[in-house]
Design a protein around this motif. Structure first.
Motif, mmCIF file in Angstrom:
data_model
loop_
_atom_site.group_PDB
_atom_site.id
_atom_site.type_symbol
_atom_site.label_atom_id
_atom_site.label_comp_id
_atom_site.label_asym_id
_atom_site.label_seq_id
_atom_site.Cartn_x
_atom_site.Cartn_y
_atom_site.Cartn_z
ATOM 1 N N TYR A 100 0.830 -1.209 0.000
ATOM 2 C CA TYR A 100 0.000 0.000 0.000
ATOM 3 C C TYR A 100 0.863 1.259 0.000
ATOM 4 C CZ TYR A 100 -3.162 -3.684 1.418
ATOM 5 O OH TYR A 100 -3.875 -4.868 1.462
ATOM 6 N N HIS A 101 2.049 1.157 -0.600
ATOM 7 C CA HIS A 101 3.016 2.241 -0.574
ATOM 8 C C HIS A 101 3.583 2.495 -1.965
ATOM 9 C CE1 HIS A 101 2.731 1.111 3.623
ATOM 10 N NE2 HIS A 101 3.439 2.156 3.967
ATOM 11 N N PRO A 102 4.032 3.734 -2.230
ATOM 12 C CA PRO A 102 4.664 4.052 -3.527
ATOM 13 C C PRO A 102 6.123 3.582 -3.520
ATOM 14 C CG PRO A 102 4.594 6.020 -2.162
ATOM 15 C CD PRO A 102 3.864 4.941 -1.389
ATOM 16 N N LEU A 103 6.287 2.288 -3.690
ATOM 17 C CA LEU A 103 7.598 1.659 -3.554
ATOM 18 C C LEU A 103 7.920 0.861 -4.809
ATOM 19 C CD1 LEU A 103 9.968 0.963 -1.578
ATOM 20 C CD2 LEU A 103 8.631 -1.053 -0.920
ATOM 21 N N THR A 104 9.128 1.042 -5.335
ATOM 22 C CA THR A 104 9.601 0.272 -6.476
ATOM 23 C C THR A 104 10.749 -0.619 -6.036
ATOM 24 O OG1 THR A 104 8.985 1.982 -8.074
ATOM 25 C CG2 THR A 104 10.627 0.375 -8.774
ATOM 26 N N LEU A 105 10.661 -1.899 -6.347
ATOM 27 C CA LEU A 105 11.721 -2.860 -6.054
ATOM 28 C C LEU A 105 12.116 -3.504 -7.377
ATOM 29 C CD1 LEU A 105 10.097 -4.492 -2.907
ATOM 30 C CD2 LEU A 105 11.944 -2.828 -2.918
ATOM 31 N N GLU A 222 -0.227 8.091 5.460
ATOM 32 C CA GLU A 222 -0.518 8.293 6.872
ATOM 33 C C GLU A 222 -1.338 7.103 7.372
ATOM 34 O OE1 GLU A 222 -0.416 10.158 10.540
ATOM 35 O OE2 GLU A 222 0.618 10.726 8.680
ATOM 36 N N PRO A 223 -0.889 6.439 8.444
ATOM 37 C CA PRO A 223 -1.578 5.218 8.888
ATOM 38 C C PRO A 223 -2.828 5.516 9.715
ATOM 39 C CG PRO A 223 0.322 5.635 10.280
ATOM 40 C CD PRO A 223 0.337 6.706 9.218
ATOM 41 N N THR A 224 -3.826 6.120 9.085
ATOM 42 C CA THR A 224 -5.090 6.399 9.761
ATOM 43 C C THR A 224 -5.904 5.111 9.866
ATOM 44 O OG1 THR A 224 -6.211 6.894 7.685
ATOM 45 C CG2 THR A 224 -5.084 8.722 8.779
ATOM 46 N N TRP A 225 -6.957 5.159 10.669
ATOM 47 C CA TRP A 225 -7.807 3.983 10.813
ATOM 48 C C TRP A 225 -8.512 3.659 9.496
ATOM 49 C CZ3 TRP A 225 -8.481 -0.480 12.339
ATOM 50 C CH2 TRP A 225 -9.726 -1.126 12.383
ATOM 51 N N ASP A 226 -8.977 4.675 8.767
ATOM 52 C CA ASP A 226 -9.641 4.421 7.485
ATOM 53 C C ASP A 226 -8.682 3.732 6.512
ATOM 54 O OD1 ASP A 226 -12.029 5.452 8.319
ATOM 55 O OD2 ASP A 226 -11.719 7.437 7.434
ATOM 56 N N TRP A 227 -7.448 4.225 6.449
ATOM 57 C CA TRP A 227 -6.445 3.621 5.558
ATOM 58 C C TRP A 227 -6.169 2.181 5.969
ATOM 59 C CZ3 TRP A 227 -1.567 1.673 6.740
ATOM 60 C CH2 TRP A 227 -0.727 1.397 5.654
#
Length: 362
Positions: A100-105, A222-227
């Motif tokens: 759930y992150h903008p991460l490239t591997l 941001e690790p909100t409850w909705d997210w």
């Protein structure tokens, strides 16, 4: 120690001190420069997860959120590479890490030693910390030095052309951070990692000078409850069997194991030991993430769910150890693995129920 960019600390073991020889630039621009590098380590994780934690932390992210918020269980591919860092996602690691992150591997595969060095040097100049594939046999700081061949990962944090030496970081016990001559690392990266009987699990596939590029393509969510609630619902759906992965695929794997052992001997058991490690590690990371999210958000049922997921992680131990000791009597070992596998599957179901319960009740 507080993790860079994290609202809460991730436990670390103080193993190293002194400055890191790299300043965040390129995709890490704007991150707080790292002035020391304590070694994060978790017994349930392989070098792949441990190294990713360090690189993400250098980028200013909370690595536990990035690696632990997603929870996946991939179908086992036919080709199970005998290296510590095997992952069933293959080259598509971003489908299991930083979901759930903008991460490239991205894996790179240089053609020769010169290109391998040039790519690492260019990455360092761009602020990237390369994670390079090596054979432990050639590394003087590993217990396997000139004894055991095994595919492994470590990080390169700098290069000094005057001394022709890299700075490397390997948090896996016994842990090392310091210089390594260029020719020694090159030898380790180019090794054939022969299957000479010294390591039945992680020998037989050469590093091929591979290295993993990790790029942060945007800010961490941001690790909100909705997210988090959306992420957890997606995790549950995936584990229940989206697109051939998840629990149905794992159950089918255990059902087929006795037949595979009858046909191939102990080889499927060795594969089982390898494929269990990423699944065990990622359940452990998800459990730790849920426990921290429960504390941060004040939702105690998340802590209960985290405990259920932690039991899944530890249930993999019975599967893996039974498989590891199966060469003498493969059929009996397969029976034990299947028995432990049924316990594991029940644990997954209980964990999914606990996560679903936590979605609607605090």
């Amino acid at each position: 120690m507080t993790v860079l960019g994290s609202p809460a600390p991730v436990p670390v073991a103080e193993v190293f001190d002194g400055p890191v020889s790299i300043t965040p630039t390129g995709p890490y621009a704007g991150a707080v420069p790292v002035t020391s590098s304590p070694a994060w380590y978790d017994d349930l994780c392989s070098c792949l997860q441990v190294d990713l934690v360090h690189v993400l932390r250098l980028g200013g992210w909370d690595p536990l959120q990035a690696l632990g918020s997603g929870w996946r269980l991939r179908a086992v591919p036919e080709d199970c590479e005998p290296v510590e860092f095997f992952h069933p996602a293959g080259d598509d690691l971003a489908s299991s890490f930083g979901v759930y992150h903008p991460l490239t591997l991205r894996w790179h595969r240089p053609a020769d030693d010169e290109e391998a060095h040039d790519q690492v040097a260019a990455a360092l100049a761009d602020g990237i910390v390369p994670i390079v594939s090596v054979d432990n046999y050639h590394l003087p700081f590993r217990p396997a030095y000139h004894d055991v061949h095994a595919g492994h990962l470590l990080m390169v944090t700098g290069y000094d052309p005057a001394t022709r030496s890299y700075q490397v970081l390997d948090p896996m016990p016994p842990a090392y951070r310091g210089p390594l001559p260029r020719d020694v690392l090159a030898r380790s990266r180019a090794s054939a990692n022969p299957d000479d009987g010294s390591d039945p699990f992680f020998a037989g596939s050469g590093p091929a000078r591979r290295w993993l590029e990790v790029r942060l393509e945007g800010p961490q969510p941001e690790p909100t409850w909705d997210w988090l609630r959306t992420a957890l619902r997606t995790n549950v759906e995936s584990l229940r069997g989206a697109e051939g992965d998840g629990l149905p695929a794992l159950a089918a794997y255990f059902d087929a194991l006795p037949r595979a052992v009858a046909a191939e001997g102990a080889a499927p058991l060795l594969r089982t030991y390898r494929i269990g490690w990423p699944a065990q590690a990622e359940a452990g990371l998800h459990a730790r993430f849920l426990a921290e999210a429960a504390r941060r958000l004040g939702r105690h049922r998340l802590a209960e769910a985290g405990r259920a997921v932690e039991l899944v992680s530890h249930s993999w131990t019975g599967v893996r150890i039974s498989a590891a000791h199966g060469e003498e009597n493969p059929e009996e070992a397969a029976r034990q693995v299947v028995e432990h596998g049924r316990t594991l599957l029940r644990g997954y179901e209980a964990a999914l129920y606990a996560v679903e319960t936590a979605l609607d009740r605090p």
